[in-house]
Scaffold this active site. Structure first.
Site, mmCIF file in Angstrom:
data_model
loop_
_atom_site.group_PDB
_atom_site.id
_atom_site.type_symbol
_atom_site.label_atom_id
_atom_site.label_comp_id
_atom_site.label_asym_id
_atom_site.label_seq_id
_atom_site.Cartn_x
_atom_site.Cartn_y
_atom_site.Cartn_z
ATOM 1 N N ARG A 79 74.076 145.464 25.850
ATOM 2 C CA ARG A 79 72.934 146.367 26.005
ATOM 3 C C ARG A 79 71.660 145.578 26.310
ATOM 4 N NH1 ARG A 79 72.149 150.717 21.401
ATOM 5 N NH2 ARG A 79 71.202 148.943 20.340
ATOM 6 N N LYS A 182 66.582 149.451 25.912
ATOM 7 C CA LYS A 182 65.842 149.301 24.649
ATOM 8 C C LYS A 182 64.591 148.449 24.886
ATOM 9 C CE LYS A 182 67.112 148.695 19.780
ATOM 10 N NZ LYS A 182 66.538 149.933 19.277
#
Ligand code: PLP
Ligand code: COI
Length: 338
Positions: A79, A182
């Site tokens: 991620r 993120k």
């Protein structure tokens, strides 16, 4: 050091070491270990001006057997690479991410909260553009660091139902924006609505899709899930963060014989759910008691007896039992820190 482990909240406290690497001239340096909590940073660094910054969150858990387990770090590595691509930063190679996480935990073993306290060691990897630019362009230099800090529950209720509020005045991310990675900017964009919700006595905000404001998107710093009969239902959306906890719960729900539905969830469907919850590394499973929609004066109530629902409870125990090593790690999610 003898903190009241059972009552620590979710916050920063100093540990002994953090680890860092820098990307320069097209390559990553070796990891450096430091005790300093500070960074010296160029005043024109792109993270400061143009938001070139991404972070991760994962946890290490102390088992009954005295072993420390790190949960699904490989998913966080992937991620963070996706976040890096999304805002044109240098990607942290998986091996470097792994080495940094394991080193940061190993060097701070004494800060891993004891088994049975419900607390854990939060691991915060951080990547940012540290090279100077004044025009809007990606930096040529990057810094990657990992620090750790012992934490308790993110929401003060812990595994007890909390109340949340729908936000229509603010979006945390735009359609085709950065909601699925993120990056710090998403969190900056959430601060006004979060503070508003806190001031009104709610734990967090339930965001709707920012294009039509028809569907459930995300639940503050966590994903949303609901239980309806034998189905585990969670939103499908391009602007929510792909939660590793949610992905794990989907696997556990399927393993329990449930149907997993990833799809649009119209706001009105909230009235049909038996249980609802927020899930994430920090939130674990935070059961939702009430969802209040201030614009339509509607209150959706779950957990009518004030207790988390039976399916959320079962999922919660499976998840944390794997994390703390009380249940066999049949999915291969856990790495024991040597
Ligand atoms: N959604 C947002 C916006 C988050 O900040 C987080 C936390 O990382 C999550 C969802 C949950 O993701 P994960 O389960 O990977 O921690
Ligand atoms: C997490 O769950 O790891 C998060 O990052 C949530 C929040 C503290 C930003």
């Amino acid at each position: 050091m003898n903190p009241d482990w059972k009552n620590i909240g979710f916050g920063y406290s100093k540990t002994d070491y953090n680890v860092r690497a820098t990307f320069k001239d097209g390559k990553w340096s070796e990891l450096e270990v430091t005790s300093s909590e500070y960074l010296t940073i160029h005043m024109a660094a792109t993270c400061l001006h143009y938001g070139q910054e991404a972070f991760e969150g994962l946890k290490a858990y102390m088992g009954k057997d005295g072993q420390i387990r790190v949960f699904r770090w490989d998913e966080n590595a992937k991620r963070m690479q996706s976040s890096a691509r999304g805002i044109k930063m240098a990607e942290v190679p998986t091996e470097l991410f792994h080495e940094a996480v394991i080193k940061a935990v190993s060097l701070n073993k004494k800060f891993v909260p004891p088994y049975g306290t419900g607390a854990s060691l939060y691991i915060r990897p951080l990547l940012f553009g540290s090279g100077p630019e004044v025009g809007v362009k990606p930096a040529k230099e990057y810094t990657f660091l990992v620090f750790v800090t012992p934490v308790g529950p993110y929401f003060k209720e812990g595994f007890k139902p909390g109340n949340i509020m729908i936000s229509r005045d603010f979006d945390r991310a735009a359609p085709h924006g950065t909601g699925n990675i993120k990056v710090g900017g998403n969190y900056a964009a959430s601060l006004i609505s979060l503070e508003k919700a806190h001031d009104l006595g709610y734990g967090t905000v339930l965001y709707l899709d920012s294009k039509e404001r028809k569907y459930i998107d995300e639940c503050g710093p966590a994903n949303f899930f609901a239980i309806k009969g034998n189905s585990y239902i969670t939103p499908e959306s391009d602007s929510i963060l792909p939660s590793i906890t949610n992905k794990s719960l989907q696997a556990l729900a399927a393993d329990m014989g449930m149907k997993v539905e990833k799809r649009h969830i119209p706001v009105g469907e909230l009235s049909e759910f038996d249980e609802a919850g927020a899930c994430g590394t920090a939130a674990v499973i935070s059961p939702i008691g009430k969802i209040v929609d201030p614009d339509t004066n509607t209150i959706y109530t779950f957990c009518k007896d004030g207790l988390p629902g039976p399916i959320s409870t079962k999922l919660y125990h499976h998840l944390v039992d794997i994390q703390y090593g009380d249940e066999a790690d049949k999915f291969g999610w856990v790495e024991i820190v040597k």
